[in-house]
Design a protein around this motif. Structure first.
Motif, PDB file in Angstrom:
ATOM      1  N   ILE A 158       4.279   0.182  -6.377  1.00  0.00           N
ATOM      2  CA  ILE A 158       3.810   1.565  -6.546  1.00  0.00           C
ATOM      3  C   ILE A 158       2.515   1.592  -7.367  1.00  0.00           C
ATOM      4  N   GLU A 159       2.339   0.647  -8.293  1.00  0.00           N
ATOM      5  CA  GLU A 159       1.067   0.566  -9.026  1.00  0.00           C
ATOM      6  C   GLU A 159      -0.080   0.249  -8.071  1.00  0.00           C
ATOM      7  N   TYR A 160       0.161  -0.679  -7.142  1.00  0.00           N
ATOM      8  CA  TYR A 160      -0.864  -1.057  -6.173  1.00  0.00           C
ATOM      9  C   TYR A 160      -1.278   0.131  -5.318  1.00  0.00           C
ATOM     10  N   LEU A 161      -0.316   0.930  -4.888  1.00  0.00           N
ATOM     11  CA  LEU A 161      -0.623   2.112  -4.084  1.00  0.00           C
ATOM     12  C   LEU A 161      -1.347   3.173  -4.911  1.00  0.00           C
ATOM     13  N   MET A 162      -0.907   3.355  -6.155  1.00  0.00           N
ATOM     14  CA  MET A 162      -1.496   4.394  -7.007  1.00  0.00           C
ATOM     15  C   MET A 162      -2.945   4.109  -7.381  1.00  0.00           C
ATOM     16  N   ARG A 163      -3.341   2.865  -7.373  1.00  0.00           N
ATOM     17  CA  ARG A 163      -4.714   2.520  -7.724  1.00  0.00           C
ATOM     18  C   ARG A 163      -5.721   3.107  -6.736  1.00  0.00           C
ATOM     19  N   SER A 164      -5.269   3.330  -5.495  1.00  0.00           N
ATOM     20  CA  SER A 164      -6.183   3.824  -4.446  1.00  0.00           C
ATOM     21  C   SER A 164      -5.536   4.972  -3.684  1.00  0.00           C
ATOM     22  N   PRO A 165      -5.291   6.117  -4.340  1.00  0.00           N
ATOM     23  CA  PRO A 165      -4.644   7.233  -3.649  1.00  0.00           C
ATOM     24  C   PRO A 165      -5.456   7.681  -2.442  1.00  0.00           C
ATOM     25  N   GLY A 166      -4.761   7.898  -1.335  1.00  0.00           N
ATOM     26  CA  GLY A 166      -5.415   8.318  -0.099  1.00  0.00           C
ATOM     27  C   GLY A 166      -5.856   7.163   0.777  1.00  0.00           C
ATOM     28  N   ARG A 167      -5.886   5.949   0.242  1.00  0.00           N
ATOM     29  CA  ARG A 167      -6.313   4.777   1.016  1.00  0.00           C
ATOM     30  C   ARG A 167      -5.096   4.139   1.687  1.00  0.00           C
ATOM     31  N   VAL A 168      -5.219   3.869   2.981  1.00  0.00           N
ATOM     32  CA  VAL A 168      -4.132   3.229   3.719  1.00  0.00           C
ATOM     33  C   VAL A 168      -4.155   1.736   3.435  1.00  0.00           C
ATOM     34  N   LEU A 169      -3.028   1.204   2.967  1.00  0.00           N
ATOM     35  CA  LEU A 169      -2.886  -0.225   2.702  1.00  0.00           C
ATOM     36  C   LEU A 169      -1.919  -0.814   3.725  1.00  0.00           C
ATOM     37  N   THR A 170      -2.328  -1.872   4.373  1.00  0.00           N
ATOM     38  CA  THR A 170      -1.493  -2.478   5.404  1.00  0.00           C
ATOM     39  C   THR A 170      -0.341  -3.254   4.772  1.00  0.00           C
ATOM     40  N   ARG A 171       0.648  -3.544   5.584  1.00  0.00           N
ATOM     41  CA  ARG A 171       1.769  -4.359   5.098  1.00  0.00           C
ATOM     42  C   ARG A 171       1.286  -5.745   4.673  1.00  0.00           C
ATOM     43  N   THR A 172       0.290  -6.276   5.378  1.00  0.00           N
ATOM     44  CA  THR A 172      -0.270  -7.574   5.010  1.00  0.00           C
ATOM     45  C   THR A 172      -0.879  -7.526   3.616  1.00  0.00           C
ATOM     46  N   GLN A 173      -1.665  -6.490   3.330  1.00  0.00           N
ATOM     47  CA  GLN A 173      -2.279  -6.364   2.007  1.00  0.00           C
ATOM     48  C   GLN A 173      -1.224  -6.224   0.915  1.00  0.00           C
ATOM     49  N   ILE A 174      -0.194  -5.438   1.191  1.00  0.00           N
ATOM     50  CA  ILE A 174       0.865  -5.229   0.204  1.00  0.00           C
ATOM     51  C   ILE A 174       1.623  -6.520  -0.049  1.00  0.00           C
ATOM     52  N   LEU A 175       1.946  -7.253   1.017  1.00  0.00           N
ATOM     53  CA  LEU A 175       2.646  -8.526   0.854  1.00  0.00           C
ATOM     54  C   LEU A 175       1.829  -9.511   0.030  1.00  0.00           C
ATOM     55  N   GLU A 176       0.538  -9.603   0.327  1.00  0.00           N
ATOM     56  CA  GLU A 176      -0.305 -10.556  -0.390  1.00  0.00           C
ATOM     57  C   GLU A 176      -0.433 -10.201  -1.861  1.00  0.00           C
ATOM     58  N   HIS A 177      -0.551  -8.898  -2.159  1.00  0.00           N
ATOM     59  CA  HIS A 177      -0.783  -8.502  -3.548  1.00  0.00           C
ATOM     60  C   HIS A 177       0.510  -8.469  -4.370  1.00  0.00           C
ATOM     61  N   VAL A 178       1.583  -7.950  -3.787  1.00  0.00           N
ATOM     62  CA  VAL A 178       2.818  -7.735  -4.549  1.00  0.00           C
ATOM     63  C   VAL A 178       3.744  -8.943  -4.491  1.00  0.00           C
ATOM     64  N   TRP A 179       3.844  -9.576  -3.309  1.00  0.00           N
ATOM     65  CA  TRP A 179       4.736 -10.731  -3.168  1.00  0.00           C
ATOM     66  C   TRP A 179       4.002 -12.060  -3.279  1.00  0.00           C
TER      67      TRP A 179
END
Length: 228
Positions: A158-179
């Motif tokens: 949720i921190e990763y998403l909150m850093r860029s409100p309104g910006r679409v983040l792909t599942r690939t980006q989320i996996l790389e950053h969070v996992w």
């Protein structure tokens, strides 16, 4: 927090990576300057730990290239050199700190943490988007002034998403950053984690996905809703 380590000495890289991971950091490692520069250019890192002497592109060239491109990611230089000129050149090119080899990994981690506190400041440690507030120091999230009980992984997502409100983040980006690993089309860990976060928020105030601060973008990924 995500760290990029660019270091060609494997023994040093191993103990540095292990030390960061013990402190809860996600670490990407690269042993070549040319590849390391490309990793850094992709972004998504909270700090870069950069050796000066590297095969391929050297550390000072990487630093110069990143700063010329407008990349302000905090950078700590590692060097076996003790000459004053190298330190001055690195700081002059935009490095935030330096550490001479040999060093204790505990000191490096302490310097990184101090640097992140100094660069981020209280404003960056407190993220507020609409009715959701995230405290990076206390590791606490509140929705409508009530605490949301999140796991460490849920907090990072949720921190990763909150850093860029309104910006679409792909599942690939989320996996790389969070996992910290590449996209596997067969995994649904991102979707499951998002669903858990939504349920926890819904139990406090939101009653449907349309009320959730996390929006689905069909076939792409997720974004944090911008307040109207």
């Amino acid at each position: 927090m995500k760290v990029l380590l660019i270091e060609d000495e494997r023994k040093i890289a191993d103990f540095v990576c292990a030390g960061f991971k013990e402190q809860g950091f996600l670490v990407d490692y690269c042993d070549d300057g040319t590849d390391g520069f490309e990793f850094a250019r992709r972004g998504g890192y909270d700090v870069i730990v950069l050796d000066i002497m590297l095969p391929g592109r050297d550390g000072l060239s990487i630093l110069k290239g990143l700063r010329k491109a407008g990349d302000t990611t905090p950078i700590i230089l590692l060097t076996a050199r003790n000459e004053l000129d190298d330190r001055i050149e690195g700081l002059g090119l935009g490095a935030d700190d330096y550490l001479a080899k040999p060093f204790f990994v505990e000191e490096l981690i302490a310097r990184v943490q101090a640097l992140l506190r100094r660069v981020s400041g209280d404003r960056q440690n407190l993220l507020t988007v609409g009715d959701l507030r995230l405290d990076r120091i206390a590791r606490e999230v509140t929705w409508c002034d009530e605490t949301v009980d999140l796991t460490s992984r849920e907090f990072n997502l949720i921190e990763y998403l909150m850093r860029s409100p309104g910006r679409v983040l792909t599942r690939t980006q989320i996996l790389e950053h969070v996992w910290g690993y590449d996209f596997d089309p067969s995994t649904n860990v991102v979707d499951v984690c998002i669903q858990r976060i939504r349920r926890k928020i819904a139990s406090i105030g939101a009653t449907a996905e349309g009320d959730s601060p996390i929006e689905s973008v069909r076939g792409v990924g997720y974004r944090f809703r911008k307040p109207e």
